[in-house]
Enzyme design. Sequence first.
Site, PDB file in Angstrom:
ATOM      1  CE  LYS A  16     -11.863 -11.158 -34.046  1.00 29.15           C
ATOM      2  NZ  LYS A  16     -11.158 -12.113 -34.901  1.00 29.15           N
ATOM      3  NE  ARG A  43     -16.236  -8.976 -35.752  1.00 24.85           N
ATOM      4  CZ  ARG A  43     -15.148  -8.807 -36.500  1.00 24.85           C
ATOM      5  NH1 ARG A  43     -15.192  -9.071 -37.809  1.00 24.85           N
ATOM      6  NH2 ARG A  43     -14.029  -8.379 -35.972  1.00 24.85           N
ATOM      7  CD  GLU A 100     -13.504 -16.897 -41.975  1.00 21.68           C
ATOM      8  OE1 GLU A 100     -13.234 -15.701 -42.142  1.00 21.68           O
ATOM      9  OE2 GLU A 100     -14.114 -17.314 -40.985  1.00 21.68           O
TER      10      GLU A 100
HETATM   11  N1  PLP Z   1     -12.097 -14.071 -40.387  1.00 20.26           N
HETATM   12  C1  PLP Z   1     -11.559 -14.496 -39.229  1.00 20.26           C
HETATM   13  C2  PLP Z   1     -11.687 -15.917 -38.871  1.00 20.26           C
HETATM   14  C3  PLP Z   1     -10.899 -13.581 -38.396  1.00 20.26           C
HETATM   15  O1  PLP Z   1     -10.358 -13.970 -37.249  1.00 20.26           O
HETATM   16  C4  PLP Z   1     -10.806 -12.230 -38.782  1.00 20.26           C
HETATM   17  C5  PLP Z   1     -10.177 -11.247 -37.918  1.00 20.26           C
HETATM   18  O2  PLP Z   1     -10.799 -10.526 -37.218  1.00 20.26           O
HETATM   19  C6  PLP Z   1     -11.388 -11.851 -39.999  1.00 20.26           C
HETATM   20  C7  PLP Z   1     -12.008 -12.802 -40.770  1.00 20.26           C
HETATM   21  C8  PLP Z   1     -11.316 -10.431 -40.458  1.00 20.26           C
HETATM   22  O3  PLP Z   1     -12.244  -9.631 -39.795  1.00 20.26           O
HETATM   23  P1  PLP Z   1     -11.966  -8.080 -39.583  1.00 20.26           P
HETATM   24  O4  PLP Z   1     -11.747  -7.514 -40.930  1.00 20.26           O
HETATM   25  O5  PLP Z   1     -13.188  -7.573 -38.945  1.00 20.26           O
HETATM   26  O6  PLP Z   1     -10.760  -7.989 -38.741  1.00 20.26           O
HETATM   27  C1  COI Z   2      -7.915  -9.770 -36.438  1.00 24.29           C
HETATM   28  O1  COI Z   2      -7.633  -9.612 -37.617  1.00 24.29           O
HETATM   29  O2  COI Z   2      -8.243  -8.843 -35.698  1.00 24.29           O
HETATM   30  C2  COI Z   2      -7.907 -11.087 -35.834  1.00 24.29           C
HETATM   31  O3  COI Z   2      -8.544 -11.256 -34.848  1.00 24.29           O
HETATM   32  C3  COI Z   2      -7.141 -12.145 -36.483  1.00 24.29           C
HETATM   33  C4  COI Z   2      -6.327 -13.012 -35.581  1.00 24.29           C
HETATM   34  C5  COI Z   2      -5.201 -12.353 -34.897  1.00 24.29           C
HETATM   35  C6  COI Z   2      -7.134 -13.897 -34.718  1.00 24.29           C
END
Ligand code: PLP
Ligand code: COI
Length: 339
Positions: free
Chosen positions: A183, A80, A219
């Site tokens: 991200k 990612r 989301e």
């Molecule tokens: N959506 C957003 C906007 C986020 O900041 C996060 C956190 O990382 C997620 C979704 C969830 O992604 P992940 O499961 O890879 O942590």
């Molecule tokens: C995560 O779940 O890793 C995130 O980045 C969410 C948040 C702390 C920005």
Amino acid sequence: MNEIDWKNLSFGYMKTDYNVRMYYRNGKWGELEVCSEETIPMHMAATCLHYGQEAFEGLKAYRGKDGKIRIFRPEENAARLQNTCDGILMPKITTEQFVAAVKKVVKLNERFLPPYESGATLYIRPLLIGTSAQVGVHPASEYLFVIFVTPVGPYFKGGFSTNPYVIIRDYDRSAPLGTGIYKVGGNYAASLRANKMAHDLGYSCEFYLDAKEKKYMDECGAANFFGIKNNTYITPKSTSILPSVTNKSLMQLAEDLGMKVERRQIPEEELSTFEEAGACGTAAVISPISYIDDYDTKQRFVFSKDGKPGPLSTKLYNKLRAIQYGDEPDVHGWVTVLD
Ligand code: PLP
Ligand code: COI
């Protein structure tokens, strides 16, 4: 070191012993360096400061009952981050470099790994920033990659317990063809006002509808969304949400549990048909949703009548945690065990 009260940790920053860093200069990445400084000396015209050339990641390490340390799907975060690098024109780090750096920083800070069953985990935060001076809007020629770690507790109140969320239409976190799939810090800056509004109104987090039509579920500010009905796990397909590693894993686990999985647009009104719903992410894990209010229409969509997490969300949560902590076999090869 003062004793850490592992059971009462919030999702916050705590100083640990070391971070790791890598510099991109003259068209190539250098060697990984170990650092004990918490600060980054920076040029005032660095592109990350002015033009948001900044990417981050988030993943976790867990201490198992067997004492071993497991890191969950670091290759997915590497992939990612590479995608984010394509998105905002930064030089990529290979998956091997990324995973090696993650392992190194976790190992160096081993004493900050919360004990098994404390409810806390070690959050790993990789960061990639443009550091060279630039006044025109162009990509930097020099970059810094840093990873720090910090022990954390649950992101949403109560951990695995239901919380209310709110749909807010007044702000978008990202445009339909914008940076929502990456991200990058800008998405989070864009979410601050809606997030504050949600908190001020007493909700856990804000929910976004798709920015173009304001019709479909996107989301929440820091986690993906899923709904469950008729033994089916349903999660949004959208060009402006972050591809969540947790959600991807839950889709697989739902299938393993004999559920159907659908990734498609979810019209807001479909919320009234869901038996369960949750927010999911590394920080959030699964945060079951009690209800979602629509701030403008004043509709309320309820997913838990007794205030408890639903049975399928609970099964998914237990399954995911069991793999992350090494309580169940890692049949999908998701876990990197630290040696
Ligand atoms: N959506 C957003 C906007 C986020 O900041 C996060 C956190 O990382 C997620 C979704 C969830 O992604 P992940 O499961 O890879 O942590
Ligand atoms: C995560 O779940 O890793 C995130 O980045 C969410 C948040 C702390 C920005």
